[in-house]
Design an enzyme around this catalytic site. Structure first.
Site, PDB file in Angstrom:
ATOM      1  N   CYS B  33       0.754  -1.272  -0.062  1.00 55.29           N
ATOM      2  CA  CYS B  33      -0.108  -0.088  -0.028  1.00 55.29           C
ATOM      3  C   CYS B  33       0.984   1.274   0.031  1.00 55.29           C
ATOM      4  O   CYS B  33       0.408   2.339  -0.010  1.00 55.29           O
ATOM      5  CB  CYS B  33      -0.784  -0.029   1.110  1.00 55.29           C
ATOM      6  SG  CYS B  33      -2.128  -1.315   1.212  1.00 55.29           S
ATOM      7  N   CYS B 103      -3.045   7.431   6.758  1.00 53.95           N
ATOM      8  CA  CYS B 103      -1.731   7.437   7.289  1.00 53.95           C
ATOM      9  C   CYS B 103      -1.715   7.821   8.799  1.00 53.95           C
ATOM     10  O   CYS B 103      -0.657   7.399   9.615  1.00 53.95           O
ATOM     11  CB  CYS B 103      -1.034   8.905   6.700  1.00 53.95           C
ATOM     12  SG  CYS B 103      -0.668   8.534   4.845  1.00 53.95           S
TER      13      CYS B 103
END
Lengths: 400, 147
Positions: B33, B103
């Site tokens: 990812c 994130c």
């Protein structure tokens, strides 16, 4: 404003001042509707026909085979959807490649949801379509093969003539998305057995929002926009004359300068590729070394991520692009880089730099030095690099 | 695209690096990812986080959230560090674009993973700390797009 080194010409180009100059009178002076009979409108029509002639000439086509559209995506959509509809009685199977632009891939997915079947042919490690697989994919109900002339990310140029020949031997229509190739590579629609070709103005120093679809005479393909009788009743709407004039001028300039310009760009491209591969460890070139667009370089830097690299390049005034997931808004990196067999983490660390005729060797020297510094810094921050160094004791080599 | 604070933490990351013989180390995310975060904690006998360092492979937001997370846990005790959520990290950065919210989740997860490692090494249990997922994106799927 600080000096900008613009190396994202595959995304879009600077509109040539000559193109702007050619366009300007058609905003305020010759603003007439080309469908009218008075002289003011005739001026517009003349200008439009002139642009059509230029483009037809560049492609070795007839003027009445050029249809103006709003750009590459519209041309791709039109070519696929209208062919699918018009030839549905013959069959509902389309063949394309895995590395097409999303304007093709997402249109194919749309058609799949509407009863068509699509075969996505593999490419080799350099991004060249596998012709034997293409041949095997052909079925009695195949109506169309659509393969891009040159790839927008890795710059690979496809064996278009061979593909066209395969298509025509089997009586299948052949469309090519030439958005990246038109103006960069010589194209002759007859020699390459092309039935339909998409192109866009802003990739060759023309204006944005204008493109065309070449449709070979005899191909039955229906109207994409219904309404007035513009574009031989196949694409209604008052013509965007200034943009059409700009596209014509851009096509003329691109054709005139092609040999010299692309030779210079290819030389600088090779200089850039050579320096980066030699001076930045754990780096690979994506795409074919030789069969690639004259202005395209695409690298993968192991252990780092592309978006971080782009932001840091931008701080130094360098504009590039990446196939990293972070730049696409999804979690997956570029489908093109995955199709050539790159592992995800290497695909995430890609950088595409696309040159223009304005690019200089000095620009590229600065770019290489900047890349070296940034890659080193990002690697010092990377847990992947830390693991690699601990495991291998930091032996320098290029990734396979 | 990013706030000034995100850009500041990206350009001048705080506490970037490694800690040798750290009390706890946690690595989360996956290369597939495009984000991997590693967090090192130096925790003293009183359970105070004396030092913290990170290394991150990822985009600008991944670097900035790691950096901010280290600032938020430094000097805190373990229970306080557990309260540093992804929301707290995001707020401290004046927000993130929607596609980058994962994130901040990764940053929270990295702190938890490092604390988990510390607990394992010292044979203790930390109240409220669950075993971290090995992959932050497990079960997370792209939204189906309509054409």
């Amino acid at each position: 404003m600080k000096k900008i080194i613009y190396l994202d010409n595959a995304a879009t180009t600077r509109t040539s001042p000559k193109v702007v100059e050619a366009m300007l009178p058609y905003f305020t002076e010759f603003y007439g509707n080309a469908s009218t009979i008075y002289e003011l409108g005739t001026e517009s029509k003349k200008a439009m026909n002139n642009a059509r002639d230029i483009i037809a000439d560049v492609l070795g086509a007839q003027a009445n085979e050029i249809y103006f559209t709003a750009g590459g995506s519209e041309s791709d959509n039109w070519a696929l959807k209208a062919t699918a509809e018009a030839y549905a009685a013959k069959g509902k199977h389309i063949i394309t490649s895995k590395i097409e632009h999303h304007a093709i891939l997402h249109t194919c997915e749309y058609l799949e949801k509407n009863g068509y079947s699509v075969t996505y042919v593999d490419v080799d490690e350099n991004g060249i379509i596998k012709l034997d697989e293409l041949k095997k994919a052909i079925r009695p109900d195949t109506i169309l093969i659509s393969v891009m002339f040159a790839n927008n990310e890795i710059g690979t140029v496809q064996p278009i003539r061979e593909i066209g020949q395969i298509a025509h031997e089997q009586g299948i229509l052949f469309h090519t998305d030439a958005v990246q190739a038109f103006g960069q590579l010589p194209i002759n629609v007859d020699e390459c057995h092309i039935d339909m070709l998409s192109a866009s103005g802003h990739k060759l120093n023309g204006p944005k929002g204008i493109g065309f679809l070449y449709i070979r005479k005899g191909v039955k393909i229906r109207s994409f926009v219904h309404g007035g009788a513009q574009e031989r009743k196949r694409r209604a709407g008052t013509e965007n004359i200034p943009a059409i004039v700009g596209l014509g001028e851009a096509a003329k300039l691109a054709a005139q300068s092609m040999a010299e310009r692309t030779a210079k760009e290819a030389q600088l491209r090779d200089y850039l590729i050579g320096r980066v591969l030699k001076e930045v460890p754990y780096t690979r070139l994506n795409g074919d070394r030789v069969k690639r667009l004259p202005n395209n370089a695409n690298f993968s830097f192991q252990f780092i991520e592309g978006e971080s690299l782009l932001i840091m390049l931008d701080m130094e005034g360098i504009c590039g692009s990446s196939g990293s997931a972070c730049t696409s808004g999804s979690l997956d990196p570029s489908h093109v880089l995955l199709a050539i067999g790159l592992p995800h983490e290497i695909a995430h660390g890609s950088l595409r730099l696309t040159l223009s005729e304005e690019t200089t060797k000095e620009d590229l020297d600065f770019v290489v030095e900047t890349i070296k510094k940034i890659v080193e810094r990002l690697r010092s921050m990377s847990p992947l690099y830390e693991d690699f160094v601990k495991k291998n004791g930091g032996e320098r080599k290029n990734v396979q | 695209m990013y706030s000034e604070k995100v850009m500041d933490h990206f350009q001048n990351p705080r506490n970037m690096g490694e800690i040798e013989n750290a009390s706890g180390v946690g690595t989360v995310g996956n290369a597939k990812c495009g984000d991997i975060m590693r967090m090192y904690l130096d925790i003293d006998e009183n359970g105070i986080i004396q030092d913290v360092k990170f290394k991150t492979f990822g985009c600008g937001a991944a670097v900035a959230t790691s950096s901010m997370a280290t600032e938020l846990v430094k000097g805190k005790n373990i229970q306080e560090a557990l309260q540093v959520t992804n929301k707290a990290v995001m707020e401290a950065l004046d927000g993130l674009p929607p596609v980058k919210v994962h994130c901040s989740l990764l940053a929270e997860e990295a702190i938890h993973a490092a604390l988990w490692d510390y607990a394992q090494k010292h044979g203790i249990q930390i109240e409220g700390l669950k075993k971290p997922k090995s992959d932050i994106h497990e079960g997370e799927e792209d939204e189906e797009e309509e054409y």
